[in-house]
Design a protein around this motif. Structure first.
Motif, PDB file in Angstrom:
ATOM      1  N   LEU A  19      -6.724  -2.148   2.464  1.00 39.28           N
ATOM      2  CA  LEU A  19      -7.235  -2.344   3.823  1.00 39.28           C
ATOM      3  C   LEU A  19      -6.517  -3.496   4.518  1.00 39.28           C
ATOM      4  O   LEU A  19      -6.088  -3.381   5.676  1.00 39.28           O
ATOM      5  CB  LEU A  19      -8.742  -2.601   3.763  1.00 39.28           C
ATOM      6  N   ASN A  20      -6.355  -4.594   3.791  1.00 33.24           N
ATOM      7  CA  ASN A  20      -5.651  -5.743   4.363  1.00 33.24           C
ATOM      8  C   ASN A  20      -4.186  -5.419   4.611  1.00 33.24           C
ATOM      9  O   ASN A  20      -3.620  -5.787   5.658  1.00 33.24           O
ATOM     10  CB  ASN A  20      -5.779  -6.939   3.414  1.00 33.24           C
ATOM     11  N   GLY A  21      -3.552  -4.721   3.687  1.00 29.71           N
ATOM     12  CA  GLY A  21      -2.148  -4.365   3.871  1.00 29.71           C
ATOM     13  C   GLY A  21      -1.923  -3.368   4.988  1.00 29.71           C
ATOM     14  O   GLY A  21      -0.878  -3.390   5.645  1.00 29.71           O
ATOM     15  N   ARG A  22      -2.914  -2.484   5.245  1.00 29.49           N
ATOM     16  CA  ARG A  22      -2.780  -1.534   6.351  1.00 29.49           C
ATOM     17  C   ARG A  22      -2.744  -2.261   7.691  1.00 29.49           C
ATOM     18  O   ARG A  22      -1.937  -1.962   8.564  1.00 29.49           O
ATOM     19  CB  ARG A  22      -3.938  -0.537   6.303  1.00 29.49           C
ATOM     20  N   PHE A  23      -3.604  -3.278   7.847  1.00 31.97           N
ATOM     21  CA  PHE A  23      -3.575  -4.076   9.076  1.00 31.97           C
ATOM     22  C   PHE A  23      -2.270  -4.861   9.183  1.00 31.97           C
ATOM     23  O   PHE A  23      -1.670  -4.949  10.261  1.00 31.97           O
ATOM     24  CB  PHE A  23      -4.765  -5.029   9.110  1.00 31.97           C
ATOM     25  N   ALA A  24      -1.824  -5.432   8.065  1.00 29.64           N
ATOM     26  CA  ALA A  24      -0.589  -6.219   8.097  1.00 29.64           C
ATOM     27  C   ALA A  24       0.623  -5.345   8.435  1.00 29.64           C
ATOM     28  O   ALA A  24       1.497  -5.761   9.213  1.00 29.64           O
ATOM     29  CB  ALA A  24      -0.380  -6.920   6.748  1.00 29.64           C
TER      30      ALA A  24
ATOM     31  N   PRO B 210       0.810  -1.234   0.000  1.00 27.53           N
ATOM     32  CA  PRO B 210       0.000   0.000   0.000  1.00 27.53           C
ATOM     33  C   PRO B 210       0.834   1.270   0.000  1.00 27.53           C
ATOM     34  O   PRO B 210       0.469   2.264  -0.634  1.00 27.53           O
ATOM     35  CB  PRO B 210      -0.827  -0.133   1.277  1.00 27.53           C
ATOM     36  N   LYS B 211       1.976   1.262   0.703  1.00 31.78           N
ATOM     37  CA  LYS B 211       2.804   2.469   0.751  1.00 31.78           C
ATOM     38  C   LYS B 211       3.377   2.811  -0.616  1.00 31.78           C
ATOM     39  O   LYS B 211       3.419   3.984  -1.015  1.00 31.78           O
ATOM     40  CB  LYS B 211       3.938   2.275   1.764  1.00 31.78           C
ATOM     41  N   VAL B 212       3.824   1.801  -1.351  1.00 35.80           N
ATOM     42  CA  VAL B 212       4.382   2.059  -2.687  1.00 35.80           C
ATOM     43  C   VAL B 212       3.291   2.540  -3.630  1.00 35.80           C
ATOM     44  O   VAL B 212       3.494   3.457  -4.435  1.00 35.80           O
ATOM     45  CB  VAL B 212       5.070   0.786  -3.220  1.00 35.80           C
ATOM     46  N   ARG B 213       2.085   1.927  -3.527  1.00 33.64           N
ATOM     47  CA  ARG B 213       0.999   2.373  -4.392  1.00 33.64           C
ATOM     48  C   ARG B 213       0.603   3.818  -4.071  1.00 33.64           C
ATOM     49  O   ARG B 213       0.322   4.614  -4.970  1.00 33.64           O
ATOM     50  CB  ARG B 213      -0.203   1.449  -4.230  1.00 33.64           C
ATOM     51  N   GLU B 214       0.569   4.170  -2.799  1.00 33.30           N
ATOM     52  CA  GLU B 214       0.252   5.554  -2.437  1.00 33.30           C
ATOM     53  C   GLU B 214       1.350   6.512  -2.890  1.00 33.30           C
ATOM     54  O   GLU B 214       1.071   7.641  -3.300  1.00 33.30           O
ATOM     55  CB  GLU B 214       0.054   5.658  -0.925  1.00 33.30           C
ATOM     56  N   LEU B 215       2.609   6.060  -2.826  1.00 35.77           N
ATOM     57  CA  LEU B 215       3.706   6.908  -3.295  1.00 35.77           C
ATOM     58  C   LEU B 215       3.576   7.190  -4.787  1.00 35.77           C
ATOM     59  O   LEU B 215       3.728   8.332  -5.240  1.00 35.77           O
ATOM     60  CB  LEU B 215       5.044   6.221  -2.982  1.00 35.77           C
TER      61      LEU B 215
END
Length: 417
Positions: free
Chosen positions: A132-137, A70-75
């Motif tokens: 959402l799943n990656g944020r929890f992970a 998720p962080k790379v996609r948001e970047l």
């Protein structure tokens, strides 16, 4: 200054390596951004391991596809100013609201036959669920990193308690965020669409269960570390107190407690010593005693048992079983239709038609227990809209005064508005 310089150099080296990985595999990463998963055809095993270790890509499960974190996609979304994929608010409630909107848009596109919009909407929905799943992970992984770094190498008790409190508050926030995911609401939202039910019900529920398991492991690790530190602190306080006492009394010599007539109470807490004994078979006298004991043992009498010859298993034909199941299902459906025909709809009706009474009056040959199971199963298999039209009233009682298990003796079916 040397330690700070060493830490800064390690950070610079690690950051340079991660940024070089982003530049080296930019084409593959952008394909993973535009698609649902990262293509692995152009990646070697070594390159994939480096990207996974650098947390640029991740695998939701061991048999699933490789996706961007998720962080790379948001970047990438921030750099491209992609407003459709850039997250302004990163809380769980906002993500769930976005998922609801995407599901409604997808179902509208399906109902209108707009096939050109179904693919992009489903792709965005998968990415929202993955985020959402990656944020929890990522949050759980951050907890493990904190336990293995800050919490594990703090020397003072107050610092330990503060680190424990921080970790516990983060666990509570994660649990509150997971509690916002209402699967009953998602079931009503997705309806009968198979792809949506697989994505938002089965897969998301399995992933959420895994997150709950990881959080329980984190809490167990926190408790274990706190208990271990308190034990070490107790021992260190004992040694520090004895050292301070010896500094104040340098001529102190421990007394010989064995020569005292009154033993201190502390020594009376010691458990008694039990002498261990074992027979020595190399001694003639011990061998004679063991031989006599063996001769005195009673002889076990084994009566021969006749084994019955097993006959051939009688397997009922599959067609006969299916026919009986279909007949039972039709009788239960007829029971539901009779309830609809006989009862007048009344909101809040408390009485209904007894299933066992109907079985007896109709002179059906089904076993009462099987009949009740099928009546309950038929009610649970109805859609939610049709379930609201009926009320299933169980006639149950506890199994015993100290047993909360409820035994169902009969069920009544009533028609409500």
């Amino acid at each position: 200054m040397s330690e700070e310089h060493s830490l800064e150099s390690r950070l610079v080296a690690t950051g340079t390596e991660r940024l070089s990985l982003l530049g080296r595999y930019a084409d593959v990463l952008m394909q993973g951004y535009t698609r649902d998963e990262v293509p692995l055809e152009t990646l070697t095993e070594g390159a994939l391991r480096k990207l996974l270790a650098a947390r640029i890509v991740w695998r939701p499960d061991e048999h699933g596809a490789v996706k961007l974190t998720p962080k790379v996609r948001e970047l990438i979304a921030e750099m491209l100013a992609d407003e459709t994929r850039r997250h302004v608010n990163a809380d769980v409630g906002e993500t769930l609201e976005q998922i609801r909107n995407l599901v409604q848009s997808y179902r509208e596109a399906v109902s209108l036959g707009e096939h050109w919009q179904q693919g992009p909407l489903m792709l965005r929905l998968r990415q929202e669920v993955d985020d959402l799943n990656g944020r929890f992970a990522d949050a759980i992984d951050s907890l493990w990193q904190r336990l293995n770094s800050d919490f594990g190498f703090v020397s003072r008790l107050n610092d330990k308690i503060r680190e424990n409190d921080r970790a516990q508050k983060q666990i509570v926030r994660l649990l509150d965020g997971m509690a916002l995911i209402d699967f009953d609401e998602l079931i009503d939202l997705v309806g009968s669409d198979g792809s949506l039910r697989k994505l938002l019900i089965s897969q998301l529920q399995q992933q959420l269960s895994q997150h709950y398991t990881n959080l329980r492991e984190v809490q167990g690790r926190l408790i274990e570390l706190m208990a271990r530190f308190r034990q070490q602190q107790k021992q260190s306080r004992l040694v520090a107190g004895m050292a301070a006492f010896l500094r104040e009394h340098p001529d102190f010599v421990p007394g010989n407690y064995t020569r005292r007539s009154e033993v201190p109470e502390l020594f009376n807490h010691a458990s008694p010593l039990h002498a261990a004994a074992a027979p020595a078979l190399d001694h003639h006298r011990d061998a004679e005693v063991l031989t006599g004991l063996l001769h005195q043992l009673p002889v076990a009498v084994h009566r021969p048992e006749q084994a019955e010859v097993a006959g051939p298993a009688m397997v009922e034909a599959q067609s006969m079983v299916e026919a009986r199941q279909q007949a039972l299902k039709q009788d239960v459906e007829r029971f539901y239709l009779d309830v609809v025909d006989q009862q007048a709809p009344a909101a809040g009706a408390s009485s209904g038609t007894s299933a066992l009474a109907y079985l007896s009056e109709s002179e059906l040959e089904w076993d009462p227990e099987i009949w009740l199971f099928q009546v309950i199963a038929e009610y649970q298999g109805l859609p939610r809209e049709e379930q609201r039209a009926f009320r299933l009233i169980p006639d149950e009682s506890p199994a015993g005064p100290f047993n909360d298990v409820q035994l169902i003796h009969d069920v009544s079916l009533a028609l409500v508005v």
